[in-house]
Design an enzyme around this catalytic site. Structure first.
Site, mmCIF file in Angstrom:
data_model
loop_
_atom_site.group_PDB
_atom_site.id
_atom_site.type_symbol
_atom_site.label_atom_id
_atom_site.label_comp_id
_atom_site.label_asym_id
_atom_site.label_seq_id
_atom_site.Cartn_x
_atom_site.Cartn_y
_atom_site.Cartn_z
ATOM 1 C CG HIS A 126 7.843 2.581 4.249
ATOM 2 N ND1 HIS A 126 6.796 3.234 4.843
ATOM 3 C CD2 HIS A 126 7.389 2.086 3.085
ATOM 4 C CE1 HIS A 126 5.749 3.158 4.040
ATOM 5 N NE2 HIS A 126 6.079 2.479 2.974
ATOM 6 N NE ARG A 183 7.459 0.293 -0.999
ATOM 7 C CZ ARG A 183 7.350 -1.022 -0.816
ATOM 8 N NH1 ARG A 183 8.301 -1.821 -1.210
ATOM 9 N NH2 ARG A 183 6.281 -1.527 -0.219
ATOM 10 N NE ARG A 217 4.691 3.684 -4.225
ATOM 11 C CZ ARG A 217 4.667 3.022 -3.068
ATOM 12 N NH1 ARG A 217 3.630 2.228 -2.795
ATOM 13 N NH2 ARG A 217 5.649 3.117 -2.204
ATOM 14 C CD GLU A 271 -1.393 2.934 -1.158
ATOM 15 O OE1 GLU A 271 -0.680 2.172 -0.486
ATOM 16 O OE2 GLU A 271 -0.923 3.871 -1.842
ATOM 17 N NE ARG A 299 3.021 0.691 6.319
ATOM 18 C CZ ARG A 299 3.151 0.738 4.998
ATOM 19 N NH1 ARG A 299 2.170 1.222 4.246
ATOM 20 N NH2 ARG A 299 4.226 0.304 4.406
ATOM 21 C CB CYS A 326 2.634 -4.301 -5.259
ATOM 22 S SG CYS A 326 1.863 -2.760 -4.776
HETATM 23 C C1 PEP Z 1 1.295 -0.886 0.297
HETATM 24 O O1 PEP Z 1 0.787 0.014 0.955
HETATM 25 O O2 PEP Z 1 0.922 -2.059 0.335
HETATM 26 C C2 PEP Z 1 2.445 -0.613 -0.582
HETATM 27 C C3 PEP Z 1 2.905 -1.509 -1.414
HETATM 28 O O3 PEP Z 1 3.029 0.604 -0.476
HETATM 29 P P1 PEP Z 1 3.981 1.075 0.711
HETATM 30 O O4 PEP Z 1 4.288 -0.109 1.571
HETATM 31 O O5 PEP Z 1 5.184 1.654 0.071
HETATM 32 O O6 PEP Z 1 3.156 2.098 1.423
HETATM 33 MG MG MG Z 2 1.206 2.079 0.535
#
Ligand code: PEP
Ligand code: MG
Length: 753
Positions: free
Chosen positions: A361, A468, A504, A602, A636, A673
C-alpha cells in the site's frame, strides 16, 4: 547443529563488510566441520568466472588470484551443474585443475556446494581435507543448509559489492531492488527510524557533545527508575532469585558498564542513540557467541535494556522537529502512510524501503503522489545512510548511492526528458479519452490523500473511482468520529461534485493496519480484512455509512463500494445496515437517496457468483491488485515472489476477460480500480476486453489517455484475442510489447536498459 547454523548466520548478518562476512563464513564453517580447508568462491558476472574470495587452509596469497570459468575445475563444475560434488580423491578427478599458488595438492577429499539465491548461482562453498575419505551424508547436508542460508544473507553484498563499498564512504554503489513507483529522483537520504529499534539507528554527529552526554544520562536514569518501580510492583509475586535479576539490570546500566562505554563513544563524535546501539550490539554479539547458556541469555537482557534507553532517547529527539533535506529521499525499513504524510510534499523526492513491493500500500500511495520508489532493498544498511546523496530509479528498481558525476549527468538528462514527455502529454489532458475509432473510455481517479489532483489540475476526469477511506483513518490516533468523517467525506464529495465519487468502506487488515487497532495474524492477507473486520464491528461500519450519507446530502454523487466480498451473505448484511443508516438519517431530517452500492471483485470466489451478486448490487469494481495476488497465490508484499506477480499471466487475463463478458451479459457496470488500470498496456487490454471505466492514480492519467487516443477499439480487441490464445507469460509479454512498438507507444512504457 541447528544452534551452530543459527549462530554462524547471525554473525555473518552482523558483519560490517563483505570481507568480514566472508572471513566469518570460512572460519566458522571450518571449525564447525573440523576440516583442514574451507574456501568461498564468488561469481563475477562481468568476467563470467568464480573467484577465490577467502580461504582458511589454502595459501592466503591465492585469494583474488584463482579464477575458474563455469565448468572449469571442480569449483567451476559445482557452479555449472548447480549441485554438490563430494569426492574422495580430488586430484585424480577428470575436472581437477591445479593452481600452484593454493598449495591444494596436499588435500585429497573435496566437498563443494553451490550458493544459490533465487535460482542464481552466487558462488561455491568448499571444504577440503588431507585424509582420503568421502565426506559423510550429514556433513554434506550441513554444508548445503549453510550455503542456502548464507545465500539470502550474501545476495545483496554479492551482487553489488555494496557492503564493502558502503563503508568506503567515497565510492558509488549500485543496488537493485523492486521497482515500486515509476520515476527517477536525485536527492539526499533521510532515514526514518522505527521507535526503539537498535538495528535501525542512523549514524549522526552530535551538535553539542556535552548536551548529548546529559541526554544519555537522563535516559539511563529514567530506565533505572522504571526498573526500580517494576521490581517494587512485582516484589510480592516473584522469587528472590528473580528479584536478583533486577539488580543485575541496575548493574549493567551502571557507570562502569554500558553507561561509560556509550559516553566514551559520544565524546568520540557519535550521537547518543547510535553510540548506544553500537555498544549494545557489541555486547550482544559477544555474548551470543559464547558457549554458556547463562551468558547467552544475558544478551537478551542487554538488548532489552538498550531498547528501553533508546526509547527514552527517541522520546526526547522526536520532540525536536526533524530537518528534511530540500530533496528528501525517505529511507526506512518499512515506511508507513503516516510517515509519508509527515514530510512536506515539496521536499519529498523519492522513497526507498527495505520491505514491501510494488503492490504494497505504501507503494500505491507513492504512485498516487507521483514519488519514485524502490522497495524490497533487503540488507541495505540503512543506519549508515543518513545524508547520503543518492539516485532512486523507480523504473528499473535501482538505488545508486553517492553517484559519480557522469552518472549524475546522465540521470539529470533522463529526468529532463521525462519532464518534457510529461508536459507534452499534459497538454492532452483536457482532451476526451476516446479511441481513434470513437469509443469513449471513462477515466476516473483513485484518491485517499489530499494531494492526488495537485499534479494535474486540468485533467479531464469522470470522477473518483476509488476513494480509499482507510487512508484518513491511518492519519488519526483513534477511529475518527462520525463528525470528523462527515467533514472529510464532504470535502471529497464536494470537491468532485457533480462527478460521482465511489467511497470504499474501511479496508484494513492485510498490510494496512491502524496504529490504534493493530491486527496481528500469521496470514494477514487471508485473515481479518476489509468487510470481514467491519461486519464484525458494525458500530464502526454504521458510523462510517452514516457519515458518508450525511456528507452526500444535497450532492447525490456518492456511491458505496464494499471491499473483500466473498459471499452474498456479506452483501445482504451490509445492504440491511445501509437501509438502516438511511432510515436513521431520514429520521434526523437528512434528505438522502439510497446511493448506488457496489462490490469489489478481488477475492477469486466472487468470479463464480457474479449472477447472484449482480442481482444484489448496482456495480462491480475489479480490484486487480488483490485479485492477482489471490489468483496466483503470490503475496503482493513479498519481494521474494514479486517476479511471479504479473497481470499478464494467462490465468489472470482469462479471469479478467470472463468478468468483463459476464458483466455485459448480466447488464451490470464493471470497472477496474487496481493498479492495472493505470498502466498503459493494462488499460489497452482491459479496454479490449470490454471495460469502459478505468480508475487510476492521477499521475497515470496522461499516459493512459495518450495510449487510448492512439489505438482503435478494434486494435485493442485484436490484441486481447491474440493474447488469450497464448499460454505463457513470456509469450504474452513479448506479444504485447511488440504491439506497443507497432503502435508507436513504446515511449509510454517504463524505460528498459
Ligand atoms: C485492489 O485490490 O486492486 C484495490 C484497488 O484495493 P487495494 O489495493 O486497496 O487493496
Ligand atoms: Mg484490494
Amino acid at each position: 547443529m541447528l544452534e551452530i547454523l543459527r549462530r554462524i548466520v547471525q554473525e555473518v548478518n552482523g558483519a560490517r563488510s563483505l570481507d568480514a562476512a566472508l572471513s566469518i563464513i570460512v572460519r566458522r564453517i571450518r571449525k564447525a566441520m573440523q576440516t583442514d580447508v574451507c574456501s568461498v568462491y564468488l561469481r563475477d558476472d562481468e568476467r563470467d568466472c568464480f573467484i577465490l574470495m577467502d580461504t582458511i587452509g589454502l595459501n592466503a596469497s591465492a585469494i583474488g588470484q584463482v579464477t575458474l570459468k563455469p565448468g572449469e575445475g571442480l569449483v567451476g563444475l559445482v557452479g555449472q551443474r548447480e549441485e554438490p560434488l563430494n569426492i574422495e580423491e580430488a586430484p585424480s578427478h577428470s575436472h581437477f585443475r591445479y593452481f600452484a599458488e593454493t598449495g591444494e595438492e596436499r588435500y585429497s577429499s573435496f566437498l563443494g556446494v553451490p550458493i544459490i539465491h533465487q535460482r542464481r548461482v552466487l558462488g561455491v562453498l568448499v571444504v577440503q581435507q588431507r585424509e582420503k575419505r568421502q565426506f559423510g551424508e550429514g556433513e554434506e547436508a550441513f554444508l548445503i543448509t549453510m550455503a542456502a542460508q548464507l545465500a539470502g544473507v550474501l545476495v545483496h553484498a554479492l551482487s553489488t559489492g555494496a557492503l564493502a563499498r558502503l563503508s568506503d564512504t567515497g565510492t558509488q554503489a549500485l543496488l537493485n531492488g523492486i521497482a515500486a513507483a515509476p520515476g527517477m529522483a536525485i536527492g539526499e537520504a533521510f532515514v526514518v527510524v522505527p521507535s526503539a529499534n537498535l538495528e535501525a539507528v542512523p549514524e549522526r554527529v552530535p551538535d553539542d557533545i556535552e548536551a548529548e552526554v546529559i541526554r544519555l544520562r537522563e535516559a539511563i536514569d529514567c530506565v533505572r527508575h522504571d526498573i526500580r518501580q517494576a521490581a517494587e510492583r512485582l516484589a510480592s509475586r516473584i522469587s528472590a532469585q528473580e528479584q536478583a535479576l533486577f539488580d543485575v539490570y541496575q548493574q549493567m546500566l551502571g557507570d562502569a558498564a554500558l553507561g561509560n562505554e556509550v559516553e566514551k563513544r559520544i565524546r568520540e563524535g557519535q550521537w547518543a542513540p547510535y553510540a548506544l546501539s553500537r555498544v549494545v550490539q557489541r555486547h550482544v554479539n559477544y555474548l551470543e557467541r559464547v558457549d554458556d547458556n547463562y551468558l547467552r541469555e544475558r544478551a537478551a537482557d542487554i538488548r532489552d535494556l538498550g531498547r528501553r534507553v533508546l526509547a527514552h532517547l527517541q522520546k526526547d529527539s522526536n520532540a525536536r522537529k526533524p530537518v528534511y533535506p530540500e530533496r528528501t529521499i525517505l529511507v526506512g525499513d518499512e515506511i508507513s502512510a503516516a510517515q509519508l504524510g509527515e514530510i512536506p510534499r515539496e521536499k519529498l523526492a523519492g522513497l526507498v524501503a527495505l520491505r514491501g513491493s510494488s503492490t504494497s500500500h505504501v507503494a500505491i500511495l507513492a504512485r498516487a503522489m507521483g514519488i519514485p520508489a524502490v522497495m524490497g532493498m533487503n540488507d541495505l544498511p540503512i543506519s549508515r545512510l543518513a545524508g547520503t546523496p543518492m539516485i532512486v530509479d523507480g523504473y528499473r528498481g535501482r538505488l545508486i548511492l553517492r553517484p559519480q558525476p557522469d552518472l549524475l549527468v546522465r540521470y539529470e538528462s533522463m529526468i529532463e526528458e521525462e519532464e518534457a514527455l510529461t508536459s507534452m502529454l499534459e497538454s492532452e489532458q483536457s482532451l476526451p479519452s476516446e479511441t481513434s475509432d470513437g469509443f469513449r473510455i471513462r477515466l476516473m481517479i483513485n484518491t485517499g490523500l489530499a494531494v492526488e489532483m495537485s499534479g494535474s489540475p486540468a485533467a479531464r476526469i469522470d470522477g473518483v473511482g476509488l476513494y480509499r477511506t482507510e487512508v484518513p483513518f491511518m492519519m488519526h490516533q483513534r477511529f475518527p468520529s462520525e463528525k470528523e468523517q462527515t467533514r472529510i467525506y464532504r470535502e471529497q464529495l464536494q470537491g468532485f461534485a457533480p462527478l460521482p465519487v465511489v467511497m470504499r468502506t474501511l479496508d484494513i487488515g492485510g498490510d494496512k493496519s491502524l496504529p490504534y487497532f493493530p491486527i496481528e495474524e500469521d496470514n494477514p492477507f487471508l485473515g481479518w480484512r476489509g468487510i470481514r473486520v467491519t461486519l464484525d464491528h458494525p458500530e464502526v461500519l454504521m458510523v462510517q455509512l452514516r457519515a458518508m450519507l450525511r456528507a452526500a446530502e444535497g450532492l447525490d454523487n456518492l456511491r458505496i463500494l464494499l471491499p473483500m466480498i466473498t459471499s452474498v451473505e456479506e452483501v445482504d448484511t451490509v445492504s440491511r445496515l445501509l437501509d438502516r443508516a438511511i432510515q436513521e438519517m431520514r429520521d434526523d431530517g437528512v434528505q438522502i437517496e439510497r446511493p448506488l452500492l457496489g462490490v469489489m471483485l478481488e477475492v477469486p470466489a466472487v468470479i463464480y457468483q457474479l449472477e447472484a451478486l449482480a442481482s444484489r448490487v448496482d456495480f462491480f469494481s475489479v480490484g486487480s491488485n488483490d485479485l492477482i495476488q489471490y489468483l496466483l497465490a503470490v503475496d503482493r508484499n513479498n519481494a521474494r515472489v514479486s517476479g511471479l506477480y504479473d497481470a499478464c499471466q494467462p490465468a489472470v487475463l482469462r479471469a479478467l476477460d470472463y468478468i468483463a463478458r459476464e458483466s455485459r451479459r448480466l447488464n451490470i457496470s464493471a470497472s477496474v480500480c487496481g493498479e492495472l488500470a493505470g498502466d498503459p498496456i493494462g488499460a489497452l487490454l482491459l479496454m479490449g476486453m470490454g471495460y469502459r471505466v478505468l480508475s487510476m492514480n492521477a499521475p497515470n492519467l496522461s499516459r493512459v489517455r495518450a495510449a487510448i487516443r492512439r489505438v482503435s477499439m478494434e486494435g485493442a480487441q485484436g490484441l486481447v484475442s491474440d493474447v488469450l490464445a497464448l499460454h505463457s507469460l513470456t509469450e504474452t509479454r513479448e506479444l504485447v510489447y511488440q504491439r506497443m512498438k507497432e503502435w508507436e507507444l513504446a515511449h509510454l512504457l517504463p524505460p528498459r536498459d
